[in-house]
Enzyme design. Structure first.
Site, PDB file in Angstrom:
ATOM      1  N   PRO A 180      25.322 -37.210  17.829  1.00 34.95           N
ATOM      2  CA  PRO A 180      25.258 -38.654  17.770  1.00 34.95           C
ATOM      3  C   PRO A 180      23.846 -39.178  17.938  1.00 34.95           C
ATOM      4  CG  PRO A 180      26.654 -37.859  19.581  1.00 34.95           C
ATOM      5  CD  PRO A 180      25.784 -36.755  19.136  1.00 34.95           C
ATOM      6  N   GLU A 181      23.472 -40.023  17.024  1.00 38.15           N
ATOM      7  CA  GLU A 181      22.257 -40.793  17.189  1.00 38.15           C
ATOM      8  C   GLU A 181      22.690 -42.171  17.670  1.00 38.15           C
ATOM      9  OE1 GLU A 181      18.894 -40.468  14.932  1.00 38.15           O
ATOM     10  OE2 GLU A 181      19.509 -38.726  13.775  1.00 38.15           O
ATOM     11  N   HIS A 230      36.944 -27.007  24.664  1.00 40.84           N
ATOM     12  CA  HIS A 230      35.722 -27.794  24.875  1.00 40.84           C
ATOM     13  C   HIS A 230      35.979 -29.213  25.378  1.00 40.84           C
ATOM     14  CE1 HIS A 230      33.727 -24.441  23.104  1.00 40.84           C
ATOM     15  NE2 HIS A 230      34.198 -24.663  21.901  1.00 40.84           N
TER      16      HIS A 230
END
Length: 271
Positions: free
Chosen positions: A2-3, A91
DNA sequence: AATCGCGCCTGACGGC
DNA sequence: TGCCGTCAGGCGCGAT
């Protein structure tokens, strides 16, 4: 993954589900992230009301009266809105459970992300205190970049990816904004005119805004908080397009490693 | 002081 | 089919 646009999309996605709800419990299934998730999170937060869901750079800030949960998604982190009927998967590190039954589930295969609790102003936290200006701040201008870059020999791409200069411009959007402002990524930051910096600042903002509107971009494993992929990847001009014709001049897009990061540009349009 | 580049991890992909 | 090398959107920290 993610930016900034993805993090902002996630913020907007989760906020309506959890804002003003009380933390019920925190389930730490796998504490192993960039820094170990500490048990005080599950001790402090239950019973506290979530007062706001904010963002600073790529950090999500979940604030209560006395504490702030600081979440970073690293390269591969994601948050999902779910509930207790849905079994945790591989995860899934942490469940943040609220009184209304909503669970924010943190998943991070590569474990570069982090979840921290602080009782100070999160902006004073060691990890956030040194961050540069937000790209959407009105003080983020060409003049700001110009002044800060005098005498810098560093190339412009590294300069704008430096979080102390401007927070939240990652690799994809650095490549895209440089293309749109016709600046070669290897040009020295100190040798760019103020008017070109005006254009760059504008294009950084525009590129990020467009991506937020599109709900974040998808390259590999991004999905937003509802699990739907974003659509910005369709609008990319150079990122991931090595060898493809430049949409302005038709010359092939070049890819080259700059400071260990894959970089894409048009050697004809960008000077 | 400024800048570079290593390393933390897993997983997807391509080549053989 | 499987094994291996390469690569991935971040970022703090130590080295230079």
């Amino acid at each position: 993954m993610p930016e900034l646009p993805e993090v902002e999309t996630i913020r907007r996605g989760i906020k309506p589900h959890i804002n003003n709800q009380k933390f019920q419990k925190i389930i730490i299934r796998n504490a192993s992230l960039r820094w170990p998730v500490t048990a005080d999170i599950s001790q402090c937060l239950p019973g506290q009301k979530l007062l706001s869901v904010e963002r600073r750079a790529k950090y999500l800030l979940l604030k209560t009266n006395s504490h702030c949960l600081v979440i970073h998604l690293g390269m591969s982190g994601s948050l999902k809105i779910t509930d207790a009927t849905v079994a945790a998967e591989k995860h899934d590190h942490v469940d943040i459970c609220f009184d209304n039954g909503v669970i924010v589930r943190y998943n991070d295969p590569r474990r570069f992300g982090s979840i921290l609790l602080t009782d100070q102003n999160p902006l004073q936290h060691k990890l956030l205190a040194c961050l540069g200006i937000e790209p959407f701040d009105k003080l983020f201008t060409g003049k700001y970049l110009y002044d800060l870059s005098r005498n810098k020999k560093q190339c412009i791409k590294s300069f704008i990816m430096n979080a102390q200069v401007v927070a939240g411009v990652g690799n994809i959007y650095a490549n895209e904004a440089l293309f749109k402002s016709a600046i070669h990524p290897l040009r020295s930051a100190g040798r760019i005119s103020c008017s070109r910096y005006d254009r760059l600042a504008t294009q950084i903002q525009k590129t990020l805004e467009l991506a937020i509107e599109a709900g974040g971009s998808t390259i590999r494993d991004f999905s937003n908080s509802d699990g739907k992929p974003g659509y910005f990847s369709q609008q990319l001009c150079v990122y991931g397009l090595a060898g493809k014709p430049c949409r302005v001049c038709n010359h092939p897009i070049i890819s080259k490693r700059i400071n260990q990061r894959n970089s894409f540009y048009c050697a004809t349009c960008q000077r």
